[in-house]
Design a protein around this motif. Structure first.
Motif, short mmCIF file in Angstrom:
data_model
loop_
_atom_site.label_atom_id
_atom_site.label_comp_id
_atom_site.label_asym_id
_atom_site.label_seq_id
_atom_site.Cartn_x
_atom_site.Cartn_y
_atom_site.Cartn_z
N GLN A 1 0.84 -1.20 0.00
CA GLN A 1 0.00 0.00 0.00
C GLN A 1 0.87 1.25 0.00
O GLN A 1 0.60 2.22 -0.70
N LYS B 1 -6.28 6.69 5.13
CA LYS B 1 -6.55 5.38 4.52
C LYS B 1 -6.49 4.27 5.56
O LYS B 1 -7.30 3.34 5.54
N LYS C 1 -9.75 4.41 7.58
CA LYS C 1 -10.98 4.07 6.85
C LYS C 1 -10.95 2.68 6.23
O LYS C 1 -11.99 2.04 6.09
N SER C 2 -9.75 2.22 5.84
CA SER C 2 -9.63 0.89 5.19
C SER C 2 -8.42 0.15 5.76
O SER C 2 -7.43 -0.05 5.06
N PRO D 1 -5.84 -2.74 7.00
CA PRO D 1 -5.58 -4.09 6.50
C PRO D 1 -6.14 -5.12 7.47
O PRO D 1 -6.38 -4.81 8.64
N THR E 1 -13.06 -0.11 11.86
CA THR E 1 -13.15 0.80 10.71
C THR E 1 -13.69 2.15 11.17
O THR E 1 -14.68 2.21 11.89
N ARG F 1 -14.59 6.37 10.07
CA ARG F 1 -14.93 7.30 9.00
C ARG F 1 -14.38 8.67 9.37
O ARG F 1 -14.40 9.05 10.55
N TYR G 1 -17.08 3.58 12.62
CA TYR G 1 -18.12 3.24 11.64
C TYR G 1 -18.92 2.04 12.16
O TYR G 1 -18.37 1.12 12.74
#
Length: 315
Positions: free
Chosen positions: A17, A248, A251-252, A254, A265, A267, A312
């Motif tokens: 990434q 990143k 929000k996402s 691994p 997760t 936001r 989230y």
């Protein structure tokens, strides 16, 4: 799967990434620089209204400060906060440091007097608090917070290889976000009131600052109802820190290694410029303390920026 393989898998995912991000940013930075130079020449002579620093707290918030260094931010919050926070009870502030108490005072000699003043004021101060293992801190057990704040986090391992340094700090972020999740207050998703927000410049990365009198500083979150807690992380918005790719990761994230709890997760609620001068007496200190030689040049030329996240999913 062996334990070493699990860790290697997570590192490989972050490294992949990271490599993609570096290539993307190299192209983007060149393009952005050209656009900004063009925009700058077009805007010369035009006068802009002053921007108001955002204060991301309210006087009813329970606030947890992580990695406080010399505790100067805690002092600013407790003694000289912006006017909108004049009724914030000192007992609503919990300030922590990674080092044990004596090591903290050795690194930051001015911390001893600051800590004494904070304790006298009613602020909770705790030492030896690992941001990735908040559950191990007895002062935090059974508590939740409206704001969990970490200003200028850094793994502080002195790694000179850039890729390894990036990976070290990304793992630190993931550990912190995982640990902080259980200490965030429950509630509805917070709403940012943009009614008075100044129209953004196309080059502005999510700024929420407004035009107003600096003496009337306040936050932009709708306070008509108590929202769920948020995490605020402040970094220099310039290389190499942008390569850590904080938004990143939040929000996402691994996948966590097998047998470990999943990475939560988040936001992004907003991001905004962090103005040090808004916090009277605040001094950012290096992770390794006051150094005998050198002043350090890393991060010059950029701005300080805060990213604010909420969990989230159902809370």
């Amino acid at each position: 799967m062996a334990k070493g393989s699990k860790k290697s898998s997570l590192k490989a995912a972050l490294a992949s990434q990271q490599s993609r991000l570096k290539k993307k940013q190299e192209v983007a930075h060149a393009s952005q620089h050209a656009e900004r130079m063009k925009a700058s020449s077009q805007k010369q002579g035009k006068r802009k209204a002053p921007l108001r620093p955002i204060v991301p707290f309210t006087s009813t918030d329970n606030i947890l400060l992580i990695g406080e260094g010399n505790f100067s931010f805690a002092r600013a919050l407790a003694f000289d906060a912006p006017r909108v926070l004049e009724f914030l009870p000192p007992s609503n502030i919990t300030a922590t440091a990674y080092d044990c108490e004596e090591d903290c005072y050795t690194k930051y000699p001015d911390a001893r007097g600051i800590v004494a003043a904070l304790r006298d004021k009613g602020v909770t101060v705790a030492f030896g608090v690992d941001a990735t293992k908040l559950e191990k801190c007895s002062a935090l057990k059974g508590r939740t917070f409206d704001r969990i704040v970490w200003n200028f986090p850094h793994a502080g391992k002195g790694i000179t290889d850039q890729d390894r340094n990036i990976l070290s700090n990304q793992l630190l972020f993931l550990g912190f976000l995982r640990s902080a999740a259980s200490f965030l207050a429950s509630g509805p998703i917070p709403v940012v009131n943009k009614a008075r927000t100044r129209k953004r410049d196309p080059d502005d990365d999510g700024s929420e600052e407004e035009d107003a009198d600096p003496d009337a500083m306040g936050d932009d979150i709708d306070t008509t109802q108590k929202g769920r807690g948020t995490v605020l992380i402040t970094l220099r918005n310039v290389l190499p820190y942008t390569l850590w790719n904080l938004p990143k990761l939040a929000k996402s994230p691994p996948p966590a290694p097998t047998g470990h709890p999943p990475n939560p997760t988040y936001r992004q609620l907003r991001s905004f410029a962090f103005h040090r001068q808004a916090w009277q007496g605040y001094e950012h200190r290096m992770t390794k303390g006051e150094r005998a030689h050198g002043t350090g040049k890393t991060g010059e030329g950029g701005e300080d920026r805060t990213w604010e996240f909420y969990l989230y999913g159902s809370r």
